[in-house]
Design a protein around this motif. Sequence first.
Motif, PDB file in Angstrom:
ATOM      1  N   GLY A   1      17.787 -17.254  -6.746  1.00 41.33           N
ATOM      2  CA  GLY A   1      18.554 -18.378  -7.257  1.00 41.33           C
ATOM      3  C   GLY A   1      17.728 -19.597  -7.581  1.00 41.33           C
ATOM      4  N   TYR A   2      16.486 -19.627  -7.131  1.00 40.82           N
ATOM      5  CA  TYR A   2      15.590 -20.752  -7.413  1.00 40.82           C
ATOM      6  C   TYR A   2      14.715 -20.526  -8.648  1.00 40.82           C
ATOM      7  CZ  TYR A   2      16.640 -22.184  -2.571  1.00 40.82           C
ATOM      8  OH  TYR A   2      17.258 -22.556  -1.395  1.00 40.82           O
ATOM      9  N   GLY A   3      14.845 -19.367  -9.250  1.00 41.77           N
ATOM     10  CA  GLY A   3      13.996 -19.059 -10.398  1.00 41.77           C
ATOM     11  C   GLY A   3      12.676 -18.431 -10.009  1.00 41.77           C
ATOM     12  N   LEU A   4      12.595 -17.901  -8.784  1.00 41.58           N
ATOM     13  CA  LEU A   4      11.368 -17.269  -8.314  1.00 41.58           C
ATOM     14  C   LEU A   4      11.516 -15.752  -8.355  1.00 41.58           C
ATOM     15  CD1 LEU A   4      10.989 -20.195  -7.326  1.00 41.58           C
ATOM     16  CD2 LEU A   4       9.911 -19.276  -5.267  1.00 41.58           C
ATOM     17  N   TYR A   5      10.419 -15.101  -8.687  1.00 44.03           N
ATOM     18  CA  TYR A   5      10.351 -13.643  -8.723  1.00 44.03           C
ATOM     19  C   TYR A   5       9.397 -13.191  -7.625  1.00 44.03           C
ATOM     20  CZ  TYR A   5      12.075 -14.396 -13.511  1.00 44.03           C
ATOM     21  OH  TYR A   5      12.790 -14.791 -14.613  1.00 44.03           O
ATOM     22  N   VAL A   6       9.801 -12.193  -6.848  1.00 41.05           N
ATOM     23  CA  VAL A   6       8.944 -11.682  -5.774  1.00 41.05           C
ATOM     24  C   VAL A   6       8.877 -10.163  -5.903  1.00 41.05           C
ATOM     25  CG1 VAL A   6       8.462 -11.671  -3.304  1.00 41.05           C
ATOM     26  CG2 VAL A   6       9.805 -13.553  -4.296  1.00 41.05           C
ATOM     27  N   ASN A   7       7.687  -9.657  -6.161  1.00 35.84           N
ATOM     28  CA  ASN A   7       7.487  -8.217  -6.298  1.00 35.84           C
ATOM     29  C   ASN A   7       6.234  -7.797  -5.541  1.00 35.84           C
ATOM     30  OD1 ASN A   7       9.597  -7.251  -8.372  1.00 35.84           O
ATOM     31  ND2 ASN A   7       8.697  -9.022  -9.417  1.00 35.84           N
ATOM     32  N   ALA A   8       6.044  -6.508  -5.423  1.00 37.95           N
ATOM     33  CA  ALA A   8       4.861  -5.992  -4.724  1.00 37.95           C
ATOM     34  C   ALA A   8       4.249  -4.840  -5.491  1.00 37.95           C
ATOM     35  CB  ALA A   8       5.233  -5.531  -3.306  1.00 37.95           C
ATOM     36  N   ILE A   9       2.953  -4.682  -5.285  1.00 34.17           N
ATOM     37  CA  ILE A   9       2.223  -3.519  -5.786  1.00 34.17           C
ATOM     38  C   ILE A   9       1.770  -2.719  -4.570  1.00 34.17           C
ATOM     39  CG2 ILE A   9       0.190  -2.716  -7.043  1.00 34.17           C
ATOM     40  CD1 ILE A   9       0.261  -5.353  -8.603  1.00 34.17           C
ATOM     41  N   ALA A  10       1.999  -1.423  -4.618  1.00 30.90           N
ATOM     42  CA  ALA A  10       1.556  -0.534  -3.541  1.00 30.90           C
ATOM     43  C   ALA A  10       0.453   0.367  -4.093  1.00 30.90           C
ATOM     44  CB  ALA A  10       2.722   0.302  -3.015  1.00 30.90           C
ATOM     45  N   PRO A  11      -0.806  -0.064  -3.966  1.00 31.21           N
ATOM     46  CA  PRO A  11      -1.898   0.760  -4.492  1.00 31.21           C
ATOM     47  C   PRO A  11      -2.088   2.035  -3.666  1.00 31.21           C
ATOM     48  CG  PRO A  11      -2.590  -1.527  -4.116  1.00 31.21           C
ATOM     49  CD  PRO A  11      -1.292  -1.324  -3.397  1.00 31.21           C
ATOM     50  N   GLY A  12      -2.498   3.081  -4.368  1.00 31.62           N
ATOM     51  CA  GLY A  12      -2.949   4.276  -3.674  1.00 31.62           C
ATOM     52  C   GLY A  12      -4.412   4.094  -3.300  1.00 31.62           C
ATOM     53  N   PHE A  13      -5.187   5.156  -3.344  1.00 28.19           N
ATOM     54  CA  PHE A  13      -6.590   5.068  -2.963  1.00 28.19           C
ATOM     55  C   PHE A  13      -7.448   4.569  -4.130  1.00 28.19           C
ATOM     56  CE2 PHE A  13      -5.233   7.856   0.502  1.00 28.19           C
ATOM     57  CZ  PHE A  13      -5.912   7.274   1.565  1.00 28.19           C
ATOM     58  N   PHE A  14      -7.926   3.345  -3.990  1.00 27.20           N
ATOM     59  CA  PHE A  14      -8.902   2.754  -4.897  1.00 27.20           C
ATOM     60  C   PHE A  14     -10.201   2.581  -4.120  1.00 27.20           C
ATOM     61  CE2 PHE A  14      -5.010   1.751  -6.970  1.00 27.20           C
ATOM     62  CZ  PHE A  14      -5.288   1.482  -8.303  1.00 27.20           C
ATOM     63  N   GLU A  15     -11.315   2.623  -4.804  1.00 32.22           N
ATOM     64  CA  GLU A  15     -12.602   2.430  -4.131  1.00 32.22           C
ATOM     65  C   GLU A  15     -12.859   0.943  -3.904  1.00 32.22           C
ATOM     66  OE1 GLU A  15     -15.968   5.010  -5.142  1.00 32.22           O
ATOM     67  OE2 GLU A  15     -14.709   5.854  -6.722  1.00 32.22           O
ATOM     68  N   THR A  16     -12.719   0.521  -2.657  1.00 26.55           N
ATOM     69  CA  THR A  16     -12.998  -0.855  -2.253  1.00 26.55           C
ATOM     70  C   THR A  16     -13.782  -0.817  -0.946  1.00 26.55           C
ATOM     71  OG1 THR A  16     -11.005  -1.113  -0.878  1.00 26.55           O
ATOM     72  CG2 THR A  16     -10.787  -1.609  -3.248  1.00 26.55           C
TER      73      THR A  16
ATOM     74  N   SER B   1       0.852  -1.199   0.000  1.00 27.44           N
ATOM     75  CA  SER B   1       0.000   0.000   0.000  1.00 27.44           C
ATOM     76  C   SER B   1       0.878   1.234   0.000  1.00 27.44           C
ATOM     77  CB  SER B   1      -0.892   0.023   1.246  1.00 27.44           C
ATOM     78  OG  SER B   1      -1.584   1.258   1.342  1.00 27.44           O
ATOM     79  N   VAL B   2       0.376   2.288  -0.610  1.00 22.59           N
ATOM     80  CA  VAL B   2       1.059   3.567  -0.524  1.00 22.59           C
ATOM     81  C   VAL B   2       1.164   4.003   0.937  1.00 22.59           C
ATOM     82  CG1 VAL B   2      -1.037   4.951  -0.794  1.00 22.59           C
ATOM     83  CG2 VAL B   2       1.159   5.884  -1.516  1.00 22.59           C
ATOM     84  N   ALA B   3       0.270   3.497   1.793  1.00 16.60           N
ATOM     85  CA  ALA B   3       0.339   3.811   3.219  1.00 16.60           C
ATOM     86  C   ALA B   3       1.595   3.256   3.863  1.00 16.60           C
ATOM     87  CB  ALA B   3      -0.891   3.251   3.939  1.00 16.60           C
ATOM     88  N   GLY B   4       2.211   2.257   3.223  1.00 11.79           N
ATOM     89  CA  GLY B   4       3.469   1.716   3.719  1.00 11.79           C
ATOM     90  C   GLY B   4       4.686   2.427   3.157  1.00 11.79           C
ATOM     91  N   LEU B   5       4.458   3.413   2.289  1.00  8.86           N
ATOM     92  CA  LEU B   5       5.548   4.187   1.695  1.00  8.86           C
ATOM     93  C   LEU B   5       5.659   5.580   2.291  1.00  8.86           C
ATOM     94  CD1 LEU B   5       4.969   3.328  -2.089  1.00  8.86           C
ATOM     95  CD2 LEU B   5       6.738   2.391  -0.588  1.00  8.86           C
ATOM     96  N   LYS B   6       4.543   6.113   2.799  1.00  4.14           N
ATOM     97  CA  LYS B   6       4.539   7.474   3.339  1.00  4.14           C
ATOM     98  C   LYS B   6       3.582   7.552   4.516  1.00  4.14           C
ATOM     99  CE  LYS B   6       2.007  10.587   1.299  1.00  4.14           C
ATOM    100  NZ  LYS B   6       1.357  11.532   0.351  1.00  4.14           N
ATOM    101  N   ALA B   7       3.786   8.512   5.371  1.00  4.65           N
ATOM    102  CA  ALA B   7       2.913   8.698   6.538  1.00  4.65           C
ATOM    103  C   ALA B   7       1.804   9.678   6.188  1.00  4.65           C
ATOM    104  CB  ALA B   7       3.726   9.213   7.727  1.00  4.65           C
ATOM    105  N   GLU B   8       0.574   9.203   6.280  1.00  2.00           N
ATOM    106  CA  GLU B   8      -0.579  10.066   6.009  1.00  2.00           C
ATOM    107  C   GLU B   8      -0.988  10.799   7.291  1.00  2.00           C
ATOM    108  OE1 GLU B   8      -1.879  10.747   3.259  1.00  2.00           O
ATOM    109  OE2 GLU B   8      -1.577   9.083   1.863  1.00  2.00           O
TER     110      GLU B   8
END
Length: 256
Positions: A184-199, A147-154
Amino acid sequence: MENSLFDLKGRTALVTGGGAGLGRKIAEVFAEYGADVAVCSRKVENCQETAESLQKEYGIKSKAYECNVGSEENVKKTVEAVIADFGKVDILVNNSGATWGENAESMPLEAWEKVMKVNVTGTFLMSKAVGNHMIENGYGKIINIGSVAGLKAEPPEVLNAIGYSTSKAAVHHFTRDLARKWAGYGLYVNAIAPGFFETKMTKHVIEQNADKIINKNPLKKLGDPRSLQGAALFLAGGASDYVTGQVIAVDGGASL
């Protein structure tokens, strides 16, 4: 679309929290591009409706599972069932999440622990269970939803959920560290940090602060589901085969 950078035919995806909200949108785009999709959450009814819809609309295989991601035993059983039903898991999306709005000085310990158990421990447990299977296969794409909340302090008047923000910052670093450990095992690990979406989770915050959020956003808008789907599709397919350990903010520039 066949052999394209975004083709997912022949792949199987497991999406936690896939019965509603952003999880469902991600499940939908995977199915749209040819993947078979397993969806799980504590509320299996939502997942069943999603699975039926995906099969009907896209002609792929889809199935629903009940899973509490904070329970290691439950996670193991769910992953074993998915592998038995689909034969493999190529893509994992750790999307299940919890939040709790409260002033930091009065947040109950049980609220803090609940958020951490779902958002952090759940991401670890599911990654561990599916990751062992992926390591055996020599391939896998793990996408964590931060989440964008984990990137900046609101400010508290916009988002007053310190447990949620802290948990998402932890998810971001977990992503980077796990990517380094498993590359090294051939695995990819990434993240998406969404901003404000209507959920469902953000509904109250957006209702109270929509104008303020939009006015502060460089692109002057809330998130649209297709933008999130694009980021998830990129990280799930061949287009991201030289990308790992990254946290991609899909937030209209809010974290700048």
